[in-house]
Scaffold this motif. Sequence first.
Motif, short mmCIF file in Angstrom:
data_model
loop_
_atom_site.label_atom_id
_atom_site.label_comp_id
_atom_site.label_asym_id
_atom_site.label_seq_id
_atom_site.Cartn_x
_atom_site.Cartn_y
_atom_site.Cartn_z
N VAL A 64 60.02 -2.03 -0.23
CA VAL A 64 60.89 -1.89 0.94
C VAL A 64 61.72 -0.60 0.84
O VAL A 64 61.93 0.09 1.85
N ASP A 65 62.16 -0.25 -0.36
CA ASP A 65 62.92 0.98 -0.55
C ASP A 65 62.03 2.20 -0.38
O ASP A 65 62.44 3.20 0.21
N GLN A 66 60.81 2.12 -0.89
CA GLN A 66 59.86 3.23 -0.74
C GLN A 66 59.56 3.47 0.74
O GLN A 66 59.51 4.62 1.19
N GLN A 67 59.37 2.40 1.49
CA GLN A 67 59.10 2.53 2.92
C GLN A 67 60.28 3.14 3.66
O GLN A 67 60.12 3.95 4.56
N ARG A 68 61.48 2.75 3.27
CA ARG A 68 62.68 3.27 3.92
C ARG A 68 62.86 4.76 3.64
O ARG A 68 63.29 5.51 4.50
N LEU A 69 62.53 5.19 2.43
CA LEU A 69 62.69 6.59 2.05
C LEU A 69 61.52 7.48 2.46
O LEU A 69 61.67 8.71 2.48
#
Length: 83
Positions: A64-69
């Motif tokens: 989820v963090d990778q997708q957000r960044l």
Amino acid sequence: MALTIAQQIAQKEAELARLREKSRALENGQKIILGGMLLAEARKNAKIRQWLLDMANATVKREVDQQRLAPLLVELEKMPREA
């Protein structure tokens, strides 16, 4: 009328919860400010930009963090490698 021990404990726990929330809000505000400063410099400075890209790729593990960044990292990767 005096408060019971249980009421006093409940009051102190509520006060502690308010202080913890205040502390979290302060820390989150600090992170936002520092993050904005870092991004502004990364957009201007190739060394900082590369460091930020390296750190993000090495440390951001949650999907989820990778997708957000992802959009930000793509933007930074498209910028010149050297100033």
